[in-house]
Design a protein around this motif. Sequence first.
Motif, PDB file in Angstrom:
ATOM      1  N   ASP A   2       6.020 -15.379  -0.558  1.00  0.00           N
ATOM      2  CA  ASP A   2       7.360 -15.192  -0.833  1.00  0.00           C
ATOM      3  C   ASP A   2       7.480 -13.927  -1.840  1.00  0.00           C
ATOM      4  O   ASP A   2       7.083 -13.835  -3.076  1.00  0.00           O
ATOM      5  CB  ASP A   2       7.767 -16.505  -1.905  1.00  0.00           C
ATOM      6  N   ILE A   3       8.202 -12.981  -1.124  1.00  0.00           N
ATOM      7  CA  ILE A   3       8.392 -11.622  -1.775  1.00  0.00           C
ATOM      8  C   ILE A   3       9.079 -11.521  -3.304  1.00  0.00           C
ATOM      9  O   ILE A   3       8.786 -10.980  -4.040  1.00  0.00           O
ATOM     10  CB  ILE A   3       8.956 -10.626  -0.661  1.00  0.00           C
ATOM     11  N   LYS A   4      10.299 -12.476  -3.043  1.00  0.00           N
ATOM     12  CA  LYS A   4      11.027 -12.601  -4.493  1.00  0.00           C
ATOM     13  C   LYS A   4      10.190 -13.221  -5.436  1.00  0.00           C
ATOM     14  O   LYS A   4      10.314 -12.291  -6.464  1.00  0.00           O
ATOM     15  CB  LYS A   4      12.181 -13.570  -4.021  1.00  0.00           C
ATOM     16  N   THR A   5       9.214 -13.941  -5.251  1.00  0.00           N
ATOM     17  CA  THR A   5       8.335 -14.291  -6.313  1.00  0.00           C
ATOM     18  C   THR A   5       7.522 -13.230  -6.901  1.00  0.00           C
ATOM     19  O   THR A   5       7.033 -12.987  -7.968  1.00  0.00           O
ATOM     20  CB  THR A   5       7.560 -15.606  -5.904  1.00  0.00           C
ATOM     21  N   THR A   8       9.458 -10.697  -8.811  1.00  0.00           N
ATOM     22  CA  THR A   8       9.697 -11.329 -10.330  1.00  0.00           C
ATOM     23  C   THR A   8       8.379 -11.066 -11.206  1.00  0.00           C
ATOM     24  O   THR A   8       8.553 -10.669 -12.237  1.00  0.00           O
ATOM     25  CB  THR A   8      10.152 -12.715 -10.223  1.00  0.00           C
ATOM     26  N   LYS A   9       7.311 -11.479 -10.378  1.00  0.00           N
ATOM     27  CA  LYS A   9       5.961 -11.393 -11.261  1.00  0.00           C
ATOM     28  C   LYS A   9       5.978 -10.018 -11.749  1.00  0.00           C
ATOM     29  O   LYS A   9       5.519  -9.584 -12.860  1.00  0.00           O
ATOM     30  CB  LYS A   9       5.037 -12.010 -10.504  1.00  0.00           C
ATOM     31  N   VAL A  23      -0.042  -2.289 -10.993  1.00  0.00           N
ATOM     32  CA  VAL A  23      -0.654  -1.568  -9.940  1.00  0.00           C
ATOM     33  C   VAL A  23      -1.798  -2.260  -9.544  1.00  0.00           C
ATOM     34  O   VAL A  23      -1.976  -2.537  -8.180  1.00  0.00           O
ATOM     35  CB  VAL A  23      -0.887  -0.222 -10.092  1.00  0.00           C
ATOM     36  N   LYS A  24      -2.882  -2.783 -10.272  1.00  0.00           N
ATOM     37  CA  LYS A  24      -4.011  -3.365  -9.885  1.00  0.00           C
ATOM     38  C   LYS A  24      -3.890  -4.535  -9.169  1.00  0.00           C
ATOM     39  O   LYS A  24      -4.683  -4.950  -8.231  1.00  0.00           O
ATOM     40  CB  LYS A  24      -4.762  -3.377 -11.156  1.00  0.00           C
ATOM     41  N   GLU A  25      -2.726  -5.475  -9.585  1.00  0.00           N
ATOM     42  CA  GLU A  25      -2.622  -6.688  -8.952  1.00  0.00           C
ATOM     43  C   GLU A  25      -2.068  -6.645  -7.653  1.00  0.00           C
ATOM     44  O   GLU A  25      -1.910  -7.472  -6.845  1.00  0.00           O
ATOM     45  CB  GLU A  25      -1.856  -7.703 -10.151  1.00  0.00           C
ATOM     46  N   PHE A  26      -0.862  -5.817  -8.088  1.00  0.00           N
ATOM     47  CA  PHE A  26       0.100  -5.944  -6.706  1.00  0.00           C
ATOM     48  C   PHE A  26       0.048  -4.975  -5.708  1.00  0.00           C
ATOM     49  O   PHE A  26       0.628  -5.077  -4.559  1.00  0.00           O
ATOM     50  CB  PHE A  26       1.638  -6.120  -7.361  1.00  0.00           C
ATOM     51  N   PHE A  27      -0.654  -3.800  -5.724  1.00  0.00           N
ATOM     52  CA  PHE A  27      -0.709  -2.869  -4.790  1.00  0.00           C
ATOM     53  C   PHE A  27      -1.829  -3.005  -3.848  1.00  0.00           C
ATOM     54  O   PHE A  27      -2.880  -3.527  -4.171  1.00  0.00           O
ATOM     55  CB  PHE A  27      -0.978  -1.342  -5.347  1.00  0.00           C
ATOM     56  N   ALA A  28      -1.358  -2.718  -2.405  1.00  0.00           N
ATOM     57  CA  ALA A  28      -2.240  -2.860  -1.355  1.00  0.00           C
ATOM     58  C   ALA A  28      -3.308  -1.577  -1.342  1.00  0.00           C
ATOM     59  O   ALA A  28      -2.815  -0.567  -2.043  1.00  0.00           O
ATOM     60  CB  ALA A  28      -1.624  -3.083  -0.193  1.00  0.00           C
TER      61      ALA A  28
END
Length: 117
Positions: A2-5, A8-9, A23-28
Motif C-alpha cells: 500500500d503506497i499511501k501507507t 504517510t509513514k 532514506v535508510k528505511e524507504f529508499f530502494a
Amino acid sequence: MDIKTQVTKMDAIVAQGAIVDAVKEFFADNATTSDYGNGGTNGKHEMVAKMEGFADAIAAVNGITHHHSIVDGNVSASEFTFDFDMKDGSKIYWHEIIRRVWNDEGKVIQEEYFNAA
C-alpha cells in the motif's frame, strides 16, 4: 504494498526531522534523485551520504511543515516547508514538492524535488 501507507509513514519521519532515517528505511538500493535539475544521486548509498552531510551542517531546525500529500498509483507528491539555520551562518527556507516513484515492495526508486515558492 500500500503506497499511501508508505507515503504517510515516510512523510511523518521527514516531518520529525529524521531525514536520514527516512532514506535508510524507504529508499530502494537503486533509487535515484534529482535536485531542482542541479544534479542528484545514484543509489541509496549516495543519498544516505548526501543527507548525512546535510544533516550534520544544520545548526538549528526552525521548522518542518508537512502540508499535503497525494498518491496516484505508484507516484506520490508531498509538499513540505523546511526552515533551517546552518552551521556556516546561512539560512535555508525551502517550500518544495517532493515527487516519488515507488516500486512494488513499497520502496522509493526515484525522488525529485520541485521548488514550490
